[in-house]
Scaffold this motif. Sequence first.
Motif, mmCIF file in Angstrom:
data_model
loop_
_atom_site.group_PDB
_atom_site.id
_atom_site.type_symbol
_atom_site.label_atom_id
_atom_site.label_comp_id
_atom_site.label_asym_id
_atom_site.label_seq_id
_atom_site.Cartn_x
_atom_site.Cartn_y
_atom_site.Cartn_z
ATOM 1 N N ALA A 75 30.997 17.174 59.081
ATOM 2 C CA ALA A 75 30.343 17.588 60.317
ATOM 3 C C ALA A 75 29.201 16.649 60.675
ATOM 4 N N ALA A 76 28.426 16.231 59.681
ATOM 5 C CA ALA A 76 27.299 15.331 59.939
ATOM 6 C C ALA A 76 27.770 13.984 60.463
ATOM 7 N N GLY A 77 28.943 13.551 60.033
ATOM 8 C CA GLY A 77 29.477 12.281 60.501
ATOM 9 C C GLY A 77 30.126 12.369 61.866
ATOM 10 N N GLY A 78 30.282 13.593 62.387
ATOM 11 C CA GLY A 78 30.909 13.763 63.684
ATOM 12 C C GLY A 78 32.421 13.806 63.629
ATOM 13 N N TRP A 79 32.977 13.832 62.433
ATOM 14 C CA TRP A 79 34.427 13.944 62.272
ATOM 15 C C TRP A 79 34.758 15.385 61.917
ATOM 16 N N ALA A 80 35.181 16.171 62.904
ATOM 17 C CA ALA A 80 35.485 17.591 62.692
ATOM 18 C C ALA A 80 36.872 17.726 62.070
ATOM 19 N N MET A 81 36.989 17.277 60.822
ATOM 20 C CA MET A 81 38.287 17.227 60.153
ATOM 21 C C MET A 81 38.410 18.222 59.010
ATOM 22 N N ILE A 82 37.368 19.017 58.786
ATOM 23 C CA ILE A 82 37.411 20.093 57.803
ATOM 24 C C ILE A 82 37.060 21.374 58.548
ATOM 25 N N PRO A 83 37.846 22.442 58.399
ATOM 26 C CA PRO A 83 37.530 23.681 59.116
ATOM 27 C C PRO A 83 36.141 24.188 58.749
ATOM 28 N N PRO A 84 35.447 24.851 59.677
ATOM 29 C CA PRO A 84 34.133 25.419 59.367
ATOM 30 C C PRO A 84 34.156 26.199 58.055
ATOM 31 N N THR A 85 33.165 25.936 57.199
ATOM 32 C CA THR A 85 33.148 26.443 55.826
ATOM 33 C C THR A 85 31.732 26.849 55.458
ATOM 34 N N VAL A 86 31.585 28.006 54.811
ATOM 35 C CA VAL A 86 30.265 28.483 54.397
ATOM 36 C C VAL A 86 30.341 29.001 52.964
ATOM 37 N N LEU A 87 29.169 29.133 52.340
ATOM 38 C CA LEU A 87 29.027 29.774 51.034
ATOM 39 C C LEU A 87 28.321 31.099 51.276
ATOM 40 N N ARG A 88 28.938 32.205 50.855
ATOM 41 C CA ARG A 88 28.351 33.514 51.123
ATOM 42 C C ARG A 88 28.828 34.522 50.092
ATOM 43 N N ASP A 89 28.222 35.691 50.136
ATOM 44 C CA ASP A 89 28.646 36.788 49.266
ATOM 45 C C ASP A 89 29.879 37.444 49.869
ATOM 46 N N GLY A 90 30.725 37.980 48.992
ATOM 47 C CA GLY A 90 31.933 38.660 49.428
ATOM 48 C C GLY A 90 32.301 39.767 48.465
ATOM 49 N N PRO A 91 33.466 40.386 48.656
ATOM 50 C CA PRO A 91 33.862 41.508 47.787
ATOM 51 C C PRO A 91 33.920 41.153 46.306
ATOM 52 N N LEU A 92 34.185 39.882 45.981
ATOM 53 C CA LEU A 92 34.229 39.454 44.576
ATOM 54 C C LEU A 92 33.069 38.524 44.237
ATOM 55 N N GLY A 93 31.970 38.671 44.969
ATOM 56 C CA GLY A 93 30.789 37.860 44.692
ATOM 57 C C GLY A 93 30.736 36.611 45.548
ATOM 58 N N THR A 94 29.842 35.704 45.178
ATOM 59 C CA THR A 94 29.646 34.477 45.941
ATOM 60 C C THR A 94 30.915 33.633 45.950
ATOM 61 N N GLY A 95 31.191 33.058 47.101
ATOM 62 C CA GLY A 95 32.359 32.200 47.195
ATOM 63 C C GLY A 95 32.355 31.394 48.477
ATOM 64 N N MET A 96 33.323 30.536 48.578
ATOM 65 C CA MET A 96 33.538 29.729 49.776
ATOM 66 C C MET A 96 34.385 30.530 50.756
ATOM 67 N N VAL A 97 33.964 30.543 52.023
ATOM 68 C CA VAL A 97 34.752 31.172 53.084
ATOM 69 C C VAL A 97 35.000 30.121 54.154
ATOM 70 N N GLN A 98 36.268 29.914 54.484
ATOM 71 C CA GLN A 98 36.654 28.849 55.412
ATOM 72 C C GLN A 98 37.590 29.398 56.479
ATOM 73 N N LEU A 99 37.346 28.976 57.701
ATOM 74 C CA LEU A 99 38.193 29.393 58.813
ATOM 75 C C LEU A 99 39.631 28.959 58.568
ATOM 76 N N TRP A 100 40.556 29.851 58.838
ATOM 77 C CA TRP A 100 41.978 29.559 58.670
ATOM 78 C C TRP A 100 42.457 28.697 59.830
ATOM 79 N N VAL A 101 43.155 27.616 59.515
ATOM 80 C CA VAL A 101 43.793 26.779 60.526
ATOM 81 C C VAL A 101 45.302 26.858 60.316
ATOM 82 N N GLU A 102 46.006 27.267 61.333
ATOM 83 C CA GLU A 102 47.463 27.394 61.248
ATOM 84 C C GLU A 102 48.096 26.054 61.607
ATOM 85 N N PRO A 103 48.843 25.439 60.680
ATOM 86 C CA PRO A 103 49.485 24.167 61.021
ATOM 87 C C PRO A 103 50.585 24.366 62.056
ATOM 88 N N ASP A 104 50.748 23.394 62.927
ATOM 89 C CA ASP A 104 51.755 23.459 63.975
ATOM 90 C C ASP A 104 53.003 22.699 63.520
#
Length: 265
Positions: A75-104
């Motif tokens: 994202a910092a380089g301006g190449w939006a080639m990785i889906p938006p991704t965050v580190l957050r708490d979830g049902p099984l504790g801390t983890g990576m959460v990333q937007l799903w991209v459906e391949p065409d």
Amino acid sequence: MAAAPERALALLRGGELTVHGQLGGASNTVLYCTVALDGEQAVCVYKPVRGERPLWDFPDGTLAGREVAAYEVAAAGGWAMIPPTVLRDGPLGTGMVQLWVEPDPQQTALLALQDAEEAEPGWLPIGRAEVGAGRTALLVHADDPRLRRLAVLDAVLNNADRKGGHLLPAADGRLYGIDHGVTFAVPGKLRTLLWGWAGEPLPAEALEVLRKLGADLAGALGERLRPLLTGAEIAAARQRVAALLAGGRHPEPSEDWPAVPWPPI
């Protein structure tokens, strides 16, 4: 929604995460989820730290942070080639959460096997692959500028696992890369299918992005990476950017590390 990253990041960070099932075939726990906030909902994947398989060459419990760090660099380089991704708490504790991209499936193929000694026009060689009955074919990837950007990004990330199945061409023409848990090691570990430009001069676009990343890693981007990576790993990323700028060429395979992931897909 991947094309609207700020909106997607707000949803991923603050939305209610609901697990619907587990995706098979992955080395680590990958959960198929939805995230909802203020009437908006999106599909995402959740990789809890507690579901990470220990690796001999990466410290335990760090793969989720590396996935987020890879997104931050892209994202910092301006190449939006990785889906938006965050580190957050979830049902099984801390983890990576990333937007799903459906391949065409209608998008043009990026990888192919060719029964030839040299790559056909529009394709670049990776190497020969066994196809059964003692036969081999030439494994190639498309001579595609999107793949070339990803090859440069992987060199910065020190991506140790760029497989064909990690390439997602979307319906809007964008190309996304996923599965960046084994990145940012200090020693060189680049292992990828995208060797078609090895040794060639970097495009002007890539040099511009690298200059931006070099400055950002020494400033705001480096600060954002501190909770996700070690100081040595951030310093190594800066050194890789500096080396790419100094050499001005795509990296070539190392003799000290397997150049192509297995299985390649």
